[in-house]
Design an enzyme around this catalytic site. Sequence first.
Site, PDB file in Angstrom:
ATOM      1  N   THR A  70       0.857  -1.198   0.000  1.00 25.21           N
ATOM      2  CA  THR A  70       0.000   0.000   0.000  1.00 25.21           C
ATOM      3  C   THR A  70       0.890   1.245   0.000  1.00 25.21           C
ATOM      4  OG1 THR A  70      -1.706  -1.169   1.232  1.00 25.21           O
ATOM      5  CG2 THR A  70      -1.758   1.224   1.375  1.00 25.21           C
ATOM      6  N   GLY A  71       0.393   2.318  -0.606  1.00 23.15           N
ATOM      7  CA  GLY A  71       1.100   3.593  -0.511  1.00 23.15           C
ATOM      8  C   GLY A  71       1.415   4.189  -1.874  1.00 23.15           C
ATOM      9  N   THR A 115       4.350   4.731  -3.315  1.00 30.50           N
ATOM     10  CA  THR A 115       5.389   4.050  -4.105  1.00 30.50           C
ATOM     11  C   THR A 115       4.780   2.826  -4.790  1.00 30.50           C
ATOM     12  OG1 THR A 115       6.901   4.726  -2.335  1.00 30.50           O
ATOM     13  CG2 THR A 115       7.788   3.240  -4.005  1.00 30.50           C
ATOM     14  N   ASP A 160       8.212   3.168   5.605  1.00 32.79           N
ATOM     15  CA  ASP A 160       8.431   4.533   6.109  1.00 32.79           C
ATOM     16  C   ASP A 160       9.875   4.728   6.556  1.00 32.79           C
ATOM     17  OD1 ASP A 160       5.628   5.368   5.844  1.00 32.79           O
ATOM     18  OD2 ASP A 160       5.325   3.730   7.252  1.00 32.79           O
ATOM     19  N   LYS A 205       6.625   0.342   9.084  1.00 30.72           N
ATOM     20  CA  LYS A 205       5.560   0.488   8.106  1.00 30.72           C
ATOM     21  C   LYS A 205       4.272   0.902   8.824  1.00 30.72           C
ATOM     22  CE  LYS A 205       4.897  -2.435   4.982  1.00 30.72           C
ATOM     23  NZ  LYS A 205       4.507  -1.255   4.179  1.00 30.72           N
ATOM     24  N   GLY A 206       3.285   1.314   8.048  1.00 28.73           N
ATOM     25  CA  GLY A 206       2.004   1.672   8.651  1.00 28.73           C
ATOM     26  C   GLY A 206       1.669   3.142   8.537  1.00 28.73           C
ATOM     27  N   GLY A 245       0.349   4.382   6.172  1.00 25.28           N
ATOM     28  CA  GLY A 245      -0.976   4.386   5.551  1.00 25.28           C
ATOM     29  C   GLY A 245      -1.971   3.546   6.334  1.00 25.28           C
ATOM     30  N   GLU A 273      -0.350  -5.877   5.673  1.00 29.08           N
ATOM     31  CA  GLU A 273       0.974  -5.881   5.022  1.00 29.08           C
ATOM     32  C   GLU A 273       1.911  -6.882   5.690  1.00 29.08           C
ATOM     33  OE1 GLU A 273       1.043  -1.264   3.418  1.00 29.08           O
ATOM     34  OE2 GLU A 273       1.836  -1.692   5.391  1.00 29.08           O
TER      35      GLU A 273
HETATM   36  C1  5RP Z   1       1.197   1.777   4.432  1.00 25.36           C
HETATM   37  C2  5RP Z   1       2.673   1.667   4.392  1.00 25.36           C
HETATM   38  C3  5RP Z   1       3.372   2.291   3.240  1.00 25.36           C
HETATM   39  O1  5RP Z   1       3.998   1.285   2.503  1.00 25.36           O
HETATM   40  C4  5RP Z   1       4.362   3.282   3.758  1.00 25.36           C
HETATM   41  O2  5RP Z   1       3.672   4.273   4.517  1.00 25.36           O
HETATM   42  C5  5RP Z   1       5.130   3.979   2.613  1.00 25.36           C
HETATM   43  O3  5RP Z   1       4.252   4.726   1.846  1.00 25.36           O
HETATM   44  P1  5RP Z   1       4.704   5.658   0.647  1.00 25.36           P
HETATM   45  O4  5RP Z   1       5.183   4.758  -0.439  1.00 25.36           O
HETATM   46  O5  5RP Z   1       3.442   6.422   0.282  1.00 25.36           O
HETATM   47  O6  5RP Z   1       5.788   6.584   1.159  1.00 25.36           O
HETATM   48  O7  5RP Z   1       3.308   1.076   5.250  1.00 25.36           O
HETATM   49  O8  5RP Z   1       0.686   1.276   5.628  1.00 25.36           O
END
Ligand code: 5RP
Length: 236
Positions: free
Chosen positions: A32-33, A35, A91, A101-102, A104, A110
């Site tokens: 998720t996110g 990227t 993150d 992570k988390g 999002g 995940e």
């Molecule tokens: C969601 C996550 C994401 O993978 C993490 O926040 C990175 O997100 P981004 O790619 O938008 O920087 O752990 O729960």
Amino acid sequence: MKNSDTNKELKKLVGTAAAGLIESGMTCGIGTGSTVAFLIEELGQRIRDEGLEITGVPTSFQSKILCRKYGIKVKDLQDCTELDLAIDGADEVDPELNAIKGGGAAHTLEKIVAAMAKKFVIIVDESKLVPELGTTFPIPVEIIPSALSFVTATVKEWGGESQLRMGLRKDGPVVSDNGQFIIDLKFKPGTDLRKIDAQLRQLPGVVETGLFYDLAKQVLVGSAKDMSVKTLERKQ
Ligand code: 5RP
């Protein structure tokens, strides 16, 4: 808290490169996110251009919606026992490839997906590499709402600070895809977070932490120097 709009070019670079790890016939965990959104877009392109045949197992409503938009066949996590590969953002990543992570609020699914995959790969831009977890980002923890006061007080006893994550463009707390609350924890530098992780997971009411120890086999890093993608491998 995380800003999904930063380092977009590097996220696109690494997300697009990661799509190259996926082969026809694979069933893949899709994180998720922002990227991962580029990974999904590139997979959609490969499905159209090459007839790539894959099944995606999304870790959030966001990723499920994106997979459908880009023509990726999806399967429910509940119906899976093993995955060929899982790819996800993070993150923070430390030198041993442990991660936070988390950002999002999707870390519970995940982590299940990461644990089920034969290979778990993290994709990040270089700003996410840190010498020690907790340097730039708090530790997200999913809890059931009734446990809020208990977990907050316990974390305080351990010397940490806890903040209930609040919604943006939604009044009140963030409610995860699982219907739970998210608290973001901070501890002093040098705190043994592996120990804190083990303690948190023993607490009634804690669903899952955003500390991902010993799960990633590989990290792809988008680097601004030459706009290149570096591969970091976990030392066994
Ligand atoms: C969601 C996550 C994401 O993978 C993490 O926040 C990175 O997100 P981004 O790619 O938008 O920087 O752990 O729960």
